[in-house]
Design a protein around this motif. Sequence first.
Motif, PDB file in Angstrom:
ATOM      1  N   HIS A   1       0.818  -1.208   0.000  1.00 11.64           N
ATOM      2  CA  HIS A   1       0.000   0.000   0.000  1.00 11.64           C
ATOM      3  C   HIS A   1       0.850   1.256   0.000  1.00 11.64           C
ATOM      4  O   HIS A   1       2.045   1.220   0.277  1.00 11.64           O
ATOM      5  N   SER A   2       0.213   2.354  -0.341  1.00 11.73           N
ATOM      6  CA  SER A   2       0.791   3.693  -0.246  1.00 11.73           C
ATOM      7  C   SER A   2      -0.319   4.592   0.274  1.00 11.73           C
ATOM      8  O   SER A   2      -1.416   4.118   0.572  1.00 11.73           O
ATOM      9  N   HIS A   3      -0.047   5.875   0.385  1.00 10.82           N
ATOM     10  CA  HIS A   3      -1.056   6.817   0.873  1.00 10.82           C
ATOM     11  C   HIS A   3      -1.156   8.015  -0.059  1.00 10.82           C
ATOM     12  O   HIS A   3      -0.234   8.304  -0.821  1.00 10.82           O
TER      13      HIS A   3
ATOM     14  N   GLU B   1       2.301  10.600   5.607  1.00  6.62           N
ATOM     15  CA  GLU B   1       3.553   9.878   5.794  1.00  6.62           C
ATOM     16  C   GLU B   1       3.364   8.970   7.002  1.00  6.62           C
ATOM     17  O   GLU B   1       2.458   9.185   7.818  1.00  6.62           O
TER      18      GLU B   1
ATOM     19  N   ILE C   1      10.114  -1.406   0.496  1.00  8.92           N
ATOM     20  CA  ILE C   1       9.676  -0.043   0.207  1.00  8.92           C
ATOM     21  C   ILE C   1      10.142   0.308  -1.197  1.00  8.92           C
ATOM     22  O   ILE C   1      11.349   0.347  -1.463  1.00  8.92           O
ATOM     23  N   ASP C   2       9.189   0.529  -2.080  1.00 11.64           N
ATOM     24  CA  ASP C   2       9.497   0.797  -3.492  1.00 11.64           C
ATOM     25  C   ASP C   2      10.487  -0.220  -4.050  1.00 11.64           C
ATOM     26  O   ASP C   2      11.425   0.114  -4.762  1.00 11.64           O
TER      27      ASP C   2
ATOM     28  N   SER D   1       7.547   8.041   3.020  1.00 12.20           N
ATOM     29  CA  SER D   1       6.772   9.098   2.372  1.00 12.20           C
ATOM     30  C   SER D   1       5.427   8.548   1.898  1.00 12.20           C
ATOM     31  O   SER D   1       5.276   7.340   1.696  1.00 12.20           O
TER      32      SER D   1
ATOM     33  N   SER E   1       3.768   8.465  -0.963  1.00 11.80           N
ATOM     34  CA  SER E   1       3.652   7.760  -2.241  1.00 11.80           C
ATOM     35  C   SER E   1       4.439   6.458  -2.312  1.00 11.80           C
ATOM     36  O   SER E   1       4.217   5.651  -3.228  1.00 11.80           O
ATOM     37  N   ALA E   2       5.325   6.218  -1.370  1.00 14.71           N
ATOM     38  CA  ALA E   2       6.133   4.997  -1.401  1.00 14.71           C
ATOM     39  C   ALA E   2       5.253   3.767  -1.188  1.00 14.71           C
ATOM     40  O   ALA E   2       4.407   3.734  -0.301  1.00 14.71           O
ATOM     41  N   LYS E   3       5.468   2.754  -2.007  1.00 13.45           N
ATOM     42  CA  LYS E   3       4.733   1.498  -1.869  1.00 13.45           C
ATOM     43  C   LYS E   3       5.470   0.652  -0.836  1.00 13.45           C
ATOM     44  O   LYS E   3       6.677   0.466  -0.932  1.00 13.45           O
ATOM     45  N   ARG E   4       4.711   0.147   0.153  1.00 15.83           N
ATOM     46  CA  ARG E   4       5.335  -0.549   1.280  1.00 15.83           C
ATOM     47  C   ARG E   4       4.582  -1.806   1.669  1.00 15.83           C
ATOM     48  O   ARG E   4       3.386  -1.917   1.468  1.00 15.83           O
TER      49      ARG E   4
END
Length: 116
Positions: free
Chosen positions: A43-45, A49, A63-64, A79, A81-84
């Motif tokens: 997921h990301s947001h 953050e 992460i990314d 951050s 937008s980072a996919k985690r």
Amino acid sequence: MSSFKKISVAEEARTELHDRLNLTGAEVSINTLPAGAGVPFVHSHKNNEEIYAILDGEGTAVIDGENVSLKAGDWLRVSPSAKRQFSASAEKALKYICIQVKANSLESYTMTDAVI
């Protein structure tokens, strides 16, 4: 209405404190992944953050696409937008706190916000 609220938290896989503490500026969750388990989604947001405090155990965050090793005592900021995605190690559970706040919203802190 009181100017504070205190609760006790039982050992659960995930406890979200937003509603339980009437939080107005952050979301806080306490999370435990059993050994060998992982969050079942990436997921990301849009705006928030996340700050992770690793309380116990060890694991990995992807992460990314980058593997980040995690152990008790580590802190991690991700951050929006980072996919985690998080996973516990095969041998140990991973217990962590996740704090979500709107990115770039901090206007003052500690000594600049305190009234003495």
